[in-house]
Scaffold this motif. Sequence first.
Motif, PDB file in Angstrom:
ATOM      1  N   GLY A  77      34.765  -4.254 -13.973  1.00  0.00           N
ATOM      2  CA  GLY A  77      33.739  -3.238 -13.823  1.00  0.00           C
ATOM      3  C   GLY A  77      34.111  -2.118 -12.886  1.00  0.00           C
ATOM      4  N   ASN A  78      33.254  -1.083 -12.953  1.00  0.00           N
ATOM      5  CA  ASN A  78      33.405   0.104 -12.126  1.00  0.00           C
ATOM      6  C   ASN A  78      32.003   0.628 -11.854  1.00  0.00           C
ATOM      7  OD1 ASN A  78      33.241   3.272 -12.692  1.00  0.00           O
ATOM      8  ND2 ASN A  78      34.894   2.819 -11.268  1.00  0.00           N
ATOM      9  N   GLY A  79      31.605   0.605 -10.591  1.00  0.00           N
ATOM     10  CA  GLY A  79      30.280   1.103 -10.263  1.00  0.00           C
ATOM     11  C   GLY A  79      29.202   0.346 -11.011  1.00  0.00           C
ATOM     12  N   ASN A  80      28.390   1.090 -11.746  1.00  0.00           N
ATOM     13  CA  ASN A  80      27.306   0.469 -12.503  1.00  0.00           C
ATOM     14  C   ASN A  80      27.741  -0.001 -13.879  1.00  0.00           C
ATOM     15  OD1 ASN A  80      25.387   0.945 -10.466  1.00  0.00           O
ATOM     16  ND2 ASN A  80      25.108   3.062 -11.159  1.00  0.00           N
ATOM     17  N   GLU A  81      28.994   0.251 -14.227  1.00  0.00           N
ATOM     18  CA  GLU A  81      29.499  -0.154 -15.539  1.00  0.00           C
ATOM     19  C   GLU A  81      30.281  -1.452 -15.404  1.00  0.00           C
ATOM     20  OE1 GLU A  81      31.355   3.125 -17.753  1.00  0.00           O
ATOM     21  OE2 GLU A  81      30.659   4.441 -16.147  1.00  0.00           O
ATOM     22  N   ARG A  82      30.040  -2.359 -16.330  1.00  0.00           N
ATOM     23  CA  ARG A  82      30.656  -3.672 -16.193  1.00  0.00           C
ATOM     24  C   ARG A  82      30.653  -4.396 -17.534  1.00  0.00           C
ATOM     25  NH1 ARG A  82      29.818  -8.444 -12.292  1.00  0.00           N
ATOM     26  NH2 ARG A  82      29.163 -10.138 -13.651  1.00  0.00           N
ATOM     27  N   PHE A  83      31.755  -5.118 -17.781  1.00  0.00           N
ATOM     28  CA  PHE A  83      31.845  -5.963 -18.968  1.00  0.00           C
ATOM     29  C   PHE A  83      32.217  -7.377 -18.547  1.00  0.00           C
ATOM     30  CE2 PHE A  83      33.092  -1.976 -21.337  1.00  0.00           C
ATOM     31  CZ  PHE A  83      31.991  -1.952 -22.176  1.00  0.00           C
ATOM     32  N   GLU A  84      31.672  -8.354 -19.257  1.00  0.00           N
ATOM     33  CA  GLU A  84      32.164  -9.721 -19.171  1.00  0.00           C
ATOM     34  C   GLU A  84      33.018  -9.959 -20.413  1.00  0.00           C
ATOM     35  OE1 GLU A  84      28.965 -12.424 -18.599  1.00  0.00           O
ATOM     36  OE2 GLU A  84      28.181 -11.313 -16.874  1.00  0.00           O
ATOM     37  N   LEU A  85      34.265 -10.280 -20.204  1.00  0.00           N
ATOM     38  CA  LEU A  85      35.252 -10.226 -21.285  1.00  0.00           C
ATOM     39  C   LEU A  85      35.914 -11.575 -21.506  1.00  0.00           C
ATOM     40  CD1 LEU A  85      36.975  -6.902 -20.150  1.00  0.00           C
ATOM     41  CD2 LEU A  85      35.173  -7.166 -21.869  1.00  0.00           C
ATOM     42  N   ASP A  86      35.965 -11.979 -22.762  1.00  0.00           N
ATOM     43  CA  ASP A  86      36.712 -13.174 -23.146  1.00  0.00           C
ATOM     44  C   ASP A  86      38.156 -12.816 -23.452  1.00  0.00           C
ATOM     45  OD1 ASP A  86      34.702 -15.302 -23.169  1.00  0.00           O
ATOM     46  OD2 ASP A  86      33.749 -14.132 -24.753  1.00  0.00           O
ATOM     47  N   GLU A  87      38.976 -13.820 -23.639  1.00  0.00           N
ATOM     48  CA  GLU A  87      40.375 -13.601 -23.987  1.00  0.00           C
ATOM     49  C   GLU A  87      40.489 -12.697 -25.209  1.00  0.00           C
ATOM     50  OE1 GLU A  87      42.242 -17.357 -24.563  1.00  0.00           O
ATOM     51  OE2 GLU A  87      42.115 -17.928 -22.450  1.00  0.00           O
ATOM     52  N   GLY A  88      41.354 -11.712 -25.102  1.00  0.00           N
ATOM     53  CA  GLY A  88      41.587 -10.785 -26.195  1.00  0.00           C
ATOM     54  C   GLY A  88      40.825  -9.482 -26.071  1.00  0.00           C
ATOM     55  N   ALA A  89      39.799  -9.425 -25.244  1.00  0.00           N
ATOM     56  CA  ALA A  89      39.032  -8.199 -25.098  1.00  0.00           C
ATOM     57  C   ALA A  89      39.893  -7.108 -24.458  1.00  0.00           C
ATOM     58  CB  ALA A  89      37.785  -8.450 -24.264  1.00  0.00           C
ATOM     59  N   VAL A  90      39.707  -5.878 -24.945  1.00  0.00           N
ATOM     60  CA  VAL A  90      40.513  -4.740 -24.504  1.00  0.00           C
ATOM     61  C   VAL A  90      39.582  -3.649 -23.976  1.00  0.00           C
ATOM     62  CG1 VAL A  90      42.206  -2.998 -25.196  1.00  0.00           C
ATOM     63  CG2 VAL A  90      42.261  -5.268 -26.243  1.00  0.00           C
ATOM     64  N   VAL A  91      39.957  -3.055 -22.846  1.00  0.00           N
ATOM     65  CA  VAL A  91      39.140  -2.000 -22.246  1.00  0.00           C
ATOM     66  C   VAL A  91      39.984  -0.780 -21.925  1.00  0.00           C
ATOM     67  CG1 VAL A  91      37.368  -3.508 -21.284  1.00  0.00           C
ATOM     68  CG2 VAL A  91      39.425  -3.009 -19.953  1.00  0.00           C
ATOM     69  N   PHE A  92      39.310   0.369 -21.937  1.00  0.00           N
ATOM     70  CA  PHE A  92      39.906   1.645 -21.528  1.00  0.00           C
ATOM     71  C   PHE A  92      39.178   2.114 -20.278  1.00  0.00           C
ATOM     72  CE2 PHE A  92      39.746   6.286 -21.482  1.00  0.00           C
ATOM     73  CZ  PHE A  92      41.085   6.635 -21.626  1.00  0.00           C
ATOM     74  N   ILE A  93      39.940   2.573 -19.284  1.00  0.00           N
ATOM     75  CA  ILE A  93      39.356   3.023 -18.023  1.00  0.00           C
ATOM     76  C   ILE A  93      39.814   4.456 -17.755  1.00  0.00           C
ATOM     77  CG2 ILE A  93      39.178   2.592 -15.542  1.00  0.00           C
ATOM     78  CD1 ILE A  93      39.979  -0.346 -16.233  1.00  0.00           C
ATOM     79  N   THR A  94      38.874   5.325 -17.482  1.00  0.00           N
ATOM     80  CA  THR A  94      39.200   6.718 -17.229  1.00  0.00           C
ATOM     81  C   THR A  94      39.836   6.888 -15.849  1.00  0.00           C
ATOM     82  OG1 THR A  94      36.988   7.141 -16.359  1.00  0.00           O
ATOM     83  CG2 THR A  94      37.334   7.523 -18.721  1.00  0.00           C
ATOM     84  N   PRO A  95      40.539   7.990 -15.618  1.00  0.00           N
ATOM     85  CA  PRO A  95      41.204   8.211 -14.321  1.00  0.00           C
ATOM     86  C   PRO A  95      40.202   8.287 -13.165  1.00  0.00           C
ATOM     87  CG  PRO A  95      42.019   9.735 -15.997  1.00  0.00           C
ATOM     88  CD  PRO A  95      40.825   9.056 -16.582  1.00  0.00           C
ATOM     89  N   GLY A  96      40.699   7.966 -11.978  1.00  0.00           N
ATOM     90  CA  GLY A  96      39.926   8.157 -10.764  1.00  0.00           C
ATOM     91  C   GLY A  96      38.921   7.077 -10.456  1.00  0.00           C
TER      92      GLY A  96
END
Length: 468
Positions: free
Chosen positions: A423-442
């Motif tokens: 997570g980042n700030g108020n954004e958050r995921f609970e992720l199982d194996e295989g889940a993919v995320v993109f995170i913006t700079p900064g």
Amino acid sequence: MPAQKNLIRLKVATQQYDWGKSGSTSLAARLGKNAVGHGLKIDEGKSYAEVWMGTHPNGPAHLFDDPSTSLLSLISSDPTFYLGETLVRKWPSTTHIPYLFKVLSIKKALPLQAHPDKGLAEQLQQKDPSNFVDANYKPEIAIAIGEPLAHAGSATKDGEVHVGDEDIAFTGFVGFRPLEEINVFLQKVPELAQAVGDATLVSNFGKSPSTDGLRRIFGSLLRRGVEARDEIATALSTLEQRIKRGESFGIPNGDELARLIIEVNSQYPGDAGVLATTFFMNLAKLKKGEAIYIGADKVHAYLEGDIIECMAISDNVVNAAFDSPDSLASQIGTFVDMLTYTARPVSHWALPRKAYPHSREGRTSKYDPPMEEFVVLGTLLSGDGARTERLSAVKGPTIGIVTKGKMNRGNVLQQCPGPIAVGNGNERFELDEGAVVFITPGNDVDIELLEGRGATAAGEVWWSTFGV
């Protein structure tokens, strides 16, 4: 277009090639169930080779919650927000992520291959745009992430464990051996010299080994793999019979080379690549967490194991063996001419694992190849007091995949049921194996292992990023 978010779950692509592991034995398939989503139904009779994470047109990522929207189109709506000012200034003509991030699950040798440098890539793309869809170069790294091959059921038809020590998790052919080693093999293994098909070339190399001589001999062997395939197959059959009779090569590491011949020839019977890899190239044997770097125009052929792979964004490849003769015939000339013929011990290709200075809790390692497009990070968590990690913000885009555990990401860490939280700030995921995320700079990133207690509980996330 969706509202701007700093943390975005992705729906990515899988690739099926013959060399991939079958069905649910493939890590790529198992991760794919969450990387792609419920649309992926594993067929136990099919090979699942790769998970692709990026914006390359041959396997572009889309938004998990809005599969009709590609990651590239989202980035193009506001390049500075999604890529960062540093990257946009550096490559203003494109909105692609500069790297292609992958997981590979390898059952047998990939084609003997090399990836072109930028100049050659541009020429190939202009000449044959259907096979070379981009004009970029493709240096790459590979990091072993699987279980030791000896524990994963890797065995020959005779029940013997594949080449590699007990804790080796990946094997692959990388770069040319030192010239002196190759010379010994040419002089001591008559079937090899026979397969080259030019006694004068072999004799001259024996008197004065050189990279030019290596180019001529290697090229002759590969061309004969297409033009005189029956003769290559005969030489290999004779060599295999000698091995099975227990005859000694009388060369350094002869037993390992003999096992390699048997193994690779069982995968690609009578192929010139069996000789080209075993006797001319280094065998890299990586333990989990170890890595190699392969630059443009460098010869390689991965053999077995599960790896993280990352490269500059490109799908350009030129093959020379372990494929059909019809496919190879038009490629071998380019392949032989493009190689650098760097001949060094296998240690030359090692990429060291280093501490990551932007890791707040010291649970993330860095793999930093000599190129601009990316750095790969590996975060390892456990249930015995090492459950969390924080990564400081970087200047470019980041893609991450959970390869073990359940995880949470965010600046606000909570105890939650589930796998890994990111997570980042108020954004958050609970992720199982295989889940993919993109995170913006900064953005700082918090990671937490949510399930399991004690040393047996484990979480693992791999990241590719720019602007570290």
